[in-house]
Scaffold this active site. Structure first.
Site, short mmCIF file in Angstrom:
data_model
loop_
_atom_site.label_atom_id
_atom_site.label_comp_id
_atom_site.label_asym_id
_atom_site.label_seq_id
_atom_site.Cartn_x
_atom_site.Cartn_y
_atom_site.Cartn_z
N HIS A 25 32.80 42.89 30.56
CA HIS A 25 33.62 42.80 31.78
C HIS A 25 32.75 42.27 32.92
CE1 HIS A 25 36.86 44.95 34.48
NE2 HIS A 25 36.44 43.80 35.02
N HIS A 27 33.09 38.98 35.71
CA HIS A 27 33.77 37.78 36.23
C HIS A 27 32.66 36.83 36.66
CE1 HIS A 27 37.69 39.89 36.50
NE2 HIS A 27 36.90 40.93 36.65
N HIS A 205 43.17 43.65 32.80
CA HIS A 205 42.84 44.71 33.75
C HIS A 205 44.06 45.62 33.86
CE1 HIS A 205 39.54 42.13 34.80
NE2 HIS A 205 39.17 42.82 35.86
N GLU A 208 42.99 50.16 37.06
CA GLU A 208 41.83 50.12 37.98
C GLU A 208 42.29 50.86 39.25
OE1 GLU A 208 40.76 46.19 39.36
OE2 GLU A 208 38.86 46.88 40.23
N ASP A 286 31.31 43.94 36.24
CA ASP A 286 32.48 43.42 36.96
C ASP A 286 32.11 42.21 37.83
OD1 ASP A 286 35.17 43.29 37.52
OD2 ASP A 286 35.24 45.08 38.79
N ASP A 287 31.60 42.47 39.03
CA ASP A 287 31.23 41.39 39.98
C ASP A 287 29.87 41.75 40.58
OD1 ASP A 287 33.89 39.81 40.13
OD2 ASP A 287 34.48 41.90 40.40
#
Ligand code: ADE
Ligand code: ZN
Length: 347
Positions: A25, A27, A205, A208, A286-287
């Protein structure tokens, strides 16, 4: 069933860093560091609405998912040419290799780029070439997952799929991301059905910020194989039983959940409770450029904040990450054997 050897707690930080793991996961646009945003803006002759890197970094104070997404999409607007996508992904893969990521399944958001006139070919070719070079030069394995932006229409998603079809050999699956609440999985039922017919892997997703119902419909309507985030699942006992019995992986992102205020602090993160409920949780970033850490920082900080997490949990999380990946079974087993060797060396 393999049982990891007992490991003293003080050896845990070194083990978390050293253990081989898969990242499921991430991005790729969320790996764009402020320095690279400024460098790409300069290279592409663009002016940013921030004076410098520090001013941009100061804007990274989020109250929820949407407050992050607004800045994240603005940051991605510096990506114009194939080389830009290449440089971004190559930098992420080099950083991930340093964290002993053996395999990464990387999300990308083509609609963020095609809406600005960048072609699908530019996006996919740049990312794909970076994955190939990273395998050859760093030994890190990776594949791409195309994400549909759920705040946009079904029609837009279908058009995106059509533009991506000439490149079907260059991505292994599709996902669903962006603003969750108000955009339930059902909105993309027909697009996901078509992707399934095309033989693509499916993830989304769900849970969340959104309710457990979105996880149910991601499973039952979209027929996804993994749930991204899924931390809201614990609010629904029947859902927990379903996820546990089918070993549906949750790609949990602790620092993201902290920075987007899903949990008030990391000590209250439910990762340990997810594992204890028998769920196939994994840890991911994630980011990372926006949330203060790559995958090893996610492991280090959540283990430091939740002392109930043990070496056995560390092994389980890494083991789950390989098991839940879309890599061939023989490669999963080889990575899991390396994981066991790393644990033996730290005993
Ligand atoms: N796009 C990038 N990061 C995301 C997240 N955490 N949730 C939804 N969409 C995203
Ligand atoms: Zn995400």
């Amino acid at each position: 069933m393999y049982t990891p050897p007992p490991i003293a707690r003080e050896r845990l930080p070194a083990l978390l860093a050293a253990m081989p793991k898969a990242e499921l996961h991430i991005h790729i646009e969320g790996s764009l560091e402020p320095e690279m945003i400024f460098a790409l803006a300069q290279r592409n002759g663009l002016t940013l609405p921030y004076a410098d890197v520090e001013a941009l970094r100061r804007a990274y104070a989020f109250s929820d998912l949407q407050s992050f997404l607004d800045i994240y999409y603005a940051g991605a607007s510096v990506l114009l040419h194939e080389q830009d996508f290449y440089d971004m992904a190559r930098a992420y893969l080099a950083r991930a290799a340093m964290d002993n990521v053996a395999h990464a399944e990387i999300f990308f958001d083509p609609q963020t780029h095609t809406a600005r006139g960048v072609s699908m070919e530019t996006v996919i070719n740049g990312l794909h070439r970076a994955c190939q070079d990273a395998q050859a030069e760093l030994g890190i394995s990776s594949s791409l997952i195309l994400c549909f932006l759920r705040h946009l229409s079904e029609e837009d998603a279908f058009a995106t799929l059509e533009h991506a079809q000439p490149f079907l050999g260059r991505f292994i699956g599709v996902g669903l991301d962006s603003s969750e609440v108000g955009h339930p999985p059902e909105k993309f039922a027909r697009v996901f059905a078509r992707c399934r017919e095309l033989g693509l892997h499916l993830v989304a997703h769900a849970g969340e910020e959104g309710p457990p119902e979105y996880i149910w419909s991601a499973l039952d309507v979209l027929k996804v194989e993994r749930i991204d985030h899924g931390v809201q699942a614990l609010r629904d006992a029947a859902l927990v039983r379903r996820l546990a019995s089918e070993r549906i992986a949750l790609t949990v992102c602790p620092l993201s959940n902290l920075k987007l205020c899903v949990f008030p602090d990391l000590a209250q993160h439910n990762l340990k409770r997810l594992l204890d409920a028998g769920l196939a949780a994994t840890v991911n970033s994630d980011d990372p450029a926006y949330f203060g850490g790559y995958i090893n920082q996610n492991f280090a900080q959540v283990f430091a904040a939740v002392p109930e997490l043990t070496a056995r949990d560390a092994w389980q999380l890494a083991h789950n990450s390989f098991a839940a990946s879309f890599a061939p079974e023989a490669r999963k087993r080889a990575w899991q054997d390396r994981l066991a060797e790393t644990f033996a060396a730290h005993a």
